[in-house]
Design an enzyme around this catalytic site. Structure first.
Site, PDB file in Angstrom:
ATOM      1  N   ASN A 127      -0.944   8.669   0.737  1.00  0.00           N
ATOM      2  CA  ASN A 127      -0.678  10.032   0.266  1.00  0.00           C
ATOM      3  C   ASN A 127      -1.264  11.027   1.253  1.00  0.00           C
ATOM      4  O   ASN A 127      -2.289  10.733   1.892  1.00  0.00           O
ATOM      5  CB  ASN A 127      -1.329  10.218  -1.122  1.00  0.00           C
ATOM      6  CG  ASN A 127      -0.845  11.462  -1.816  1.00  0.00           C
ATOM      7  OD1 ASN A 127      -1.348  12.550  -1.596  1.00  0.00           O
ATOM      8  ND2 ASN A 127       0.152  11.311  -2.657  1.00  0.00           N
ATOM      9  N   GLU A 151      -2.993  -4.645  -3.064  1.00  0.00           N
ATOM     10  CA  GLU A 151      -3.483  -5.560  -4.099  1.00  0.00           C
ATOM     11  C   GLU A 151      -3.465  -4.879  -5.465  1.00  0.00           C
ATOM     12  O   GLU A 151      -3.011  -5.441  -6.456  1.00  0.00           O
ATOM     13  CB  GLU A 151      -4.922  -5.996  -3.786  1.00  0.00           C
ATOM     14  CG  GLU A 151      -5.088  -6.782  -2.503  1.00  0.00           C
ATOM     15  CD  GLU A 151      -5.339  -5.908  -1.284  1.00  0.00           C
ATOM     16  OE1 GLU A 151      -4.822  -4.765  -1.214  1.00  0.00           O
ATOM     17  OE2 GLU A 151      -6.054  -6.379  -0.390  1.00  0.00           O
ATOM     18  N   ASN A 202       0.851  -1.201   0.000  1.00  0.00           N
ATOM     19  CA  ASN A 202       0.000   0.000   0.000  1.00  0.00           C
ATOM     20  C   ASN A 202       0.881   1.243   0.000  1.00  0.00           C
ATOM     21  O   ASN A 202       1.946   1.276   0.626  1.00  0.00           O
ATOM     22  CB  ASN A 202      -1.000  -0.007   1.170  1.00  0.00           C
ATOM     23  CG  ASN A 202      -0.378  -0.184   2.529  1.00  0.00           C
ATOM     24  OD1 ASN A 202       0.651  -0.820   2.675  1.00  0.00           O
ATOM     25  ND2 ASN A 202      -1.006   0.378   3.534  1.00  0.00           N
TER      26      ASN A 202
END
Ligand code: THU
Length: 143
Positions: free
Chosen positions: A52, A62, A49
């Protein structure tokens, strides 16, 4: 098509999913996720992952793995493994389920891993039953 992989490949996939957490960029949630995606030719793409400061701009582990694989020319998938730092089975979010379902197959094995090493095997169809996909798109949108 069988939806199982050999123990040897499974172990490799799990190890890659666990290792993928090392590059997780998750300073906001501090929730590291690692994914490993096995393609038809045996290549394994890792994903983590990447968050931001503008929260909605982040991407899940994923989808990172899928984007890496697809952009490298792979679109036939054999298995996916997902892991976090929790001793719990954490399953893909709704956006990831939809994203993954575009490429299928419905029988795709999805392994969820606890930190203890315990795994749970589901299929893509288990995760996203009654999915909206290419078939409906072709029938109603792309006609
Ligand atoms: N996350 C994933 O990477 N995969 C999932 O399936 C669930 C959530 C990430 C998104 C965010 O960076 C963090 O986990 C907390 O939600």
């Amino acid at each position: 098509m069988s939806n199982t992989i050999s123990k040897e490949v499974q172990d490799k996939l799990f190890a890659k999913a666990i290792a993928a957490k090392d590059t997780s960029y998750s300073p906001y949630s501090k929730f590291r996720v690692g994914a490993a995606l096995l393609t038809e030719d045996g290549t394994i793409y890792q994903g983590c992952n990447i968050e931001n400061a503008s929260f909605g701009a982040g991407i899940c582990a994923e989808r990172t793995a899928y984007v890496k694989a697809i952009s490298e020319g792979h679109n036939k998938f054999v298995a996916l493994a997902v892991t976090t730092d929790q001793d719990d089975f954490v399953s893909p979010c709704g956006i990831c389920r939809q994203f993954i379902s575009e490429f299928g197959p419905a029988t795709l094995p999805v392994y969820l891993l606890k930190t203890s090493g315990e795994s749970q095997l589901l299929t893509l169809a288990d995760l996203l039953p009654y999915s909206f996909g290419l078939e409906q798109g072709q029938k109603y949108i792309l006609k």
